[in-house]
Design a protein around this motif. Structure first.
Motif, PDB file in Angstrom:
ATOM      1  N   THR A  40       0.850  -1.189   0.000  1.00 39.19           N
ATOM      2  CA  THR A  40       0.000   0.000   0.000  1.00 39.19           C
ATOM      3  C   THR A  40       0.884   1.237   0.000  1.00 39.19           C
ATOM      4  OG1 THR A  40      -1.758  -1.167   1.136  1.00 39.19           O
ATOM      5  CG2 THR A  40      -1.804   1.238   1.287  1.00 39.19           C
ATOM      6  N   GLU A  42       0.941   5.391   0.069  1.00 36.85           N
ATOM      7  CA  GLU A  42       0.188   6.630   0.304  1.00 36.85           C
ATOM      8  C   GLU A  42       0.897   7.780  -0.391  1.00 36.85           C
ATOM      9  OE1 GLU A  42       0.207   7.177   4.503  1.00 36.85           O
ATOM     10  OE2 GLU A  42      -0.884   5.329   4.903  1.00 36.85           O
ATOM     11  N   ASN A  43       0.157   8.831  -0.652  1.00 39.96           N
ATOM     12  CA  ASN A  43       0.716  10.065  -1.223  1.00 39.96           C
ATOM     13  C   ASN A  43       1.266   9.856  -2.646  1.00 39.96           C
ATOM     14  OD1 ASN A  43       1.162  12.829  -0.901  1.00 39.96           O
ATOM     15  ND2 ASN A  43       3.294  12.531  -0.302  1.00 39.96           N
ATOM     16  N   GLU A  67      -7.835   4.107  -3.326  1.00 39.72           N
ATOM     17  CA  GLU A  67      -8.839   4.412  -2.295  1.00 39.72           C
ATOM     18  C   GLU A  67      -9.638   5.646  -2.674  1.00 39.72           C
ATOM     19  OE1 GLU A  67      -7.267   4.863   1.666  1.00 39.72           O
ATOM     20  OE2 GLU A  67      -6.774   2.728   1.780  1.00 39.72           O
ATOM     21  N   ARG A  70     -11.419  10.478   1.347  1.00 45.70           N
ATOM     22  CA  ARG A  70     -11.772  10.371   2.761  1.00 45.70           C
ATOM     23  C   ARG A  70     -12.114  11.759   3.293  1.00 45.70           C
ATOM     24  NH1 ARG A  70     -11.846   5.834   1.241  1.00 45.70           N
ATOM     25  NH2 ARG A  70     -10.656   4.072   2.021  1.00 45.70           N
ATOM     26  N   GLN A  73     -10.145  15.280   2.911  1.00 49.19           N
ATOM     27  CA  GLN A  73      -9.224  15.286   1.773  1.00 49.19           C
ATOM     28  C   GLN A  73      -9.803  16.142   0.645  1.00 49.19           C
ATOM     29  OE1 GLN A  73      -8.546  11.193   0.665  1.00 49.19           O
ATOM     30  NE2 GLN A  73      -7.018  10.939   2.286  1.00 49.19           N
ATOM     31  N   THR A  77      -4.923  16.158  -2.307  1.00 48.89           N
ATOM     32  CA  THR A  77      -4.352  15.142  -1.411  1.00 48.89           C
ATOM     33  C   THR A  77      -3.883  13.962  -2.249  1.00 48.89           C
ATOM     34  OG1 THR A  77      -6.061  15.800   0.158  1.00 48.89           O
ATOM     35  CG2 THR A  77      -4.845  13.780   0.675  1.00 48.89           C
ATOM     36  N   GLN A  79      -2.934  10.193  -3.567  1.00 41.83           N
ATOM     37  CA  GLN A  79      -3.769   8.988  -3.583  1.00 41.83           C
ATOM     38  C   GLN A  79      -3.148   7.900  -2.713  1.00 41.83           C
ATOM     39  OE1 GLN A  79      -5.009   8.305  -7.990  1.00 41.83           O
ATOM     40  NE2 GLN A  79      -2.822   8.693  -7.982  1.00 41.83           N
ATOM     41  N   THR A  80      -4.014   7.056  -2.174  1.00 45.66           N
ATOM     42  CA  THR A  80      -3.530   5.823  -1.532  1.00 45.66           C
ATOM     43  C   THR A  80      -3.847   4.671  -2.479  1.00 45.66           C
ATOM     44  OG1 THR A  80      -3.826   6.702   0.681  1.00 45.66           O
ATOM     45  CG2 THR A  80      -3.792   4.300   0.470  1.00 45.66           C
ATOM     46  N   HIS A  82      -3.340   0.519  -3.540  1.00 42.77           N
ATOM     47  CA  HIS A  82      -2.998  -0.849  -3.124  1.00 42.77           C
ATOM     48  C   HIS A  82      -2.547  -1.609  -4.364  1.00 42.77           C
ATOM     49  CE1 HIS A  82      -5.069   0.036   0.642  1.00 42.77           C
ATOM     50  NE2 HIS A  82      -6.041   0.558  -0.098  1.00 42.77           N
ATOM     51  N   ARG A 236       3.013  -0.945   4.215  1.00 46.65           N
ATOM     52  CA  ARG A 236       2.351   0.335   3.941  1.00 46.65           C
ATOM     53  C   ARG A 236       3.425   1.397   3.982  1.00 46.65           C
ATOM     54  NH1 ARG A 236      -3.199   1.538   4.430  1.00 46.65           N
ATOM     55  NH2 ARG A 236      -3.485   3.780   4.287  1.00 46.65           N
ATOM     56  N   ARG A 238       4.586   5.636   2.824  1.00 49.08           N
ATOM     57  CA  ARG A 238       4.172   6.952   2.316  1.00 49.08           C
ATOM     58  C   ARG A 238       5.265   7.519   1.421  1.00 49.08           C
ATOM     59  NH1 ARG A 238       0.465  10.746   3.281  1.00 49.08           N
ATOM     60  NH2 ARG A 238       1.135  12.891   2.906  1.00 49.08           N
TER      61      ARG A 238
END
Ligand code: EPZ
Length: 429
Positions: A40, A42-43, A67, A70, A73, A77, A79-80, A82, A236, A238
């Motif tokens: 995963t 993030e960012n 994702e 949220r 956001q 912002t 993206q996250t 997977h 996970r 970032r």
């Protein structure tokens, strides 16, 4: 084809959020090939290169999901994402895909490490130079791979798996370091990569690989040690902030004047360019939320810069710096040492009135020329954004054609600059 229209002359004032780094996100996404568990990230920035890499990875069997938004956001912002390579169904990276983005060649490392084979198209040349892959080939051979070139493809095999070894890179290479690092994580025994690239994106990849279970020491120095493990798991991670985007907007403010907070930027990743700006008379302030750049009323001193691997002045900011020096009070010199043909922006900047002469790899820029808007052509990612900077400083209207180059690496450029008072718009079609 989209174009960007700019009416120059506005100062920049406000806040620009800095996205996750393209050049970290790409190798991190490729690292998902090393495990059957979910990685995963993030960012992750919303960029054409990221989209293209999803496409390339899905050809090998990687599923991805993004994702949804949220609470709290907004469209700025990151993206996250997977990424899940439960099964690698194809170890070939075809020409049609690799030729669109050089970094996709880097899949050769994880594919070999996990599957013992890879067939990856040679990436070919690109606008900034020949960009060969000899370091990758020699390095992977040093880790036990057998490699042939066949019909434009690098065909690599490691039937008994990769074997740790000592690799000395003849010249610092970001891509070869990423690739060998990924390959070494699943090799038997210890690997030492010498003369490794020290770029922050290498450190970011190493951190993610360590979170996946890899054993790595020395990332961020010239010697990286990797103790191979039998498998990697999910993690996970970032993506770090984009230092080239940070430097680009810092130079835009330095060029046209104003006061802008580069929100989320990390000054530690970009010390050489920020020191250069400060030396030229630009206000540079580290704050809790990022880096603040100001130039109000002060002149810009000329500079003499030579590009170099990290921690030196990055080649990826050379074109933007050149746009800035057109506004300096005197003569600047910029020497490019990384790519032999990275001066494609010179002719286009000249169309706006810049006075630049080239002598081999050294450019001399006479500051203080009056820039006047004109239609110009984007040639590569960083060259294109240098035209945006010059357009912001030019009198009247500048239209930048072939904007798809910009979309490869700058997320919502026109929104970010527009928020700070630039008169800039995208014209579709
Ligand atoms: C990465 O490219 C970046 N790309 C480039 O950013 C960046 O300009 C470059 O590093 C240098 O910092 C990504 O991270 C996706 P290299 P890479 O291997 O890895 C020679 C942008 O605008 N070389 O470090 O391809 C090569 O020709 C892009 O975002 C060989 O001779 O660059 C160059 O002269 C553009 N043989 C030098 O090494 C090889 O096998 C450094 O290139 C490999 C490289």
């Amino acid at each position: 084809m989209d174009r960007i229209r700019i009416v120059g002359g506005q100062r920049l004032n406000g806040t620009i959020p800095i996205s996750g780094a393209k050049n970290a996100a790409l190798p991190l996404m490729i690292a998902s090939l090393l495990t059957d568990e979910t990685l995963t990230l993030e960012n992750v920035p919303r960029l054409r290169d990221v989209q293209q890499l999803f496409h390339i990875l899905s050809n090998h069997g990687v599923d991805h999901s993004i994702e949804g938004k949220r609470n709290g956001q907004d469209g700025m912002t990151g993206q996250t994402v997977h990424l899940s390579a439960r099964a690698i169904v194809d170890t070939t990276a075809p020409y049609e895909l690799v030729s669109t983005m050089r970094a996709s060649f880097w899949v050769i490392g994880p594919l070999l490490a996990r599957m013992g084979e890879a067939r990856v198209s040679l990436p070919g040349g690109c606008a900034i130079g020949t960009r060969p892959v000899d370091f990758f080939i020699e390095g992977l051979k040093g880790l036990g791979a057998e490699i042939d070139i066949d019909a434009g493809y690098v065909v690599a095999r490691a039937r008994k798996g990769m074997q740790g070894g000592r690799v000395v890179l003849p010249k610092v290479s970001v891509g070869a370091t990423h690739t060998l690092l990924m390959a070494a994580t699943l090799a038997r025994g210890e690997t030492v990569i010498e003369n490794a690239a020290r770029e922050p994106e290498i450190v970011d990849l190493a951190r993610c690989l360590m979170a996946m279970g890899a054993r790595i020491e020395g990332a961020g120095t010239s010697t990286i040690h990797v103790e191979g493990v039998s498998r990697l798991g999910g993690a996970r991670h970032r993506v770090l902030p984009d230092r080239i985007e940070t430097g680009t907007y810092a130079m835009a403010v330095a060029t046209v004047g104003g006061d802008v907070l580069l929100e989320g930027a990390s000054a530690d990743l970009i010390e050489a360019p920020l020191a250069l700006l400060a030396g030229a008379g630009v206000g540079v302030e580290r704050t809790n939320s990022g880096v603040r750049i100001t130039r109000n009323g002060h002149g810009l001193a000329p500079v003499d810069v030579t590009t170099a691997p990290f921690p030196g002045f990055p080649t990826d900011l050379q074109a933007q710096l050149m746009a800035m020096t057109t506004r300096a009070d005197g003569v600047s010199h910029i020497t490019e040492t990384i790519f032999e043909n990275r001066f494609m922006h010179v002719q286009e900047l000249a169309r706006l009135g810049a006075r630049i002469t080239l002598d081999g790899q050294r450019a001399t820029i006479e500051g203080g020329a009056k820039l006047k808007g004109a239609p110009v052509m984007a040639t590569d990612l960083r060259a294109s954004v240098s035209l945006v900077i010059a357009g912001l400083a030019a009198e009247g209207e500048t239209t930048i054609n072939r904007v798809y180059h910009l979309d490869r690496g700058f997320e919502r450029l026109e929104d970010k600059l527009g928020r700070c008072g630039a008169e800039i718009e995208r014209i579709s079609g």
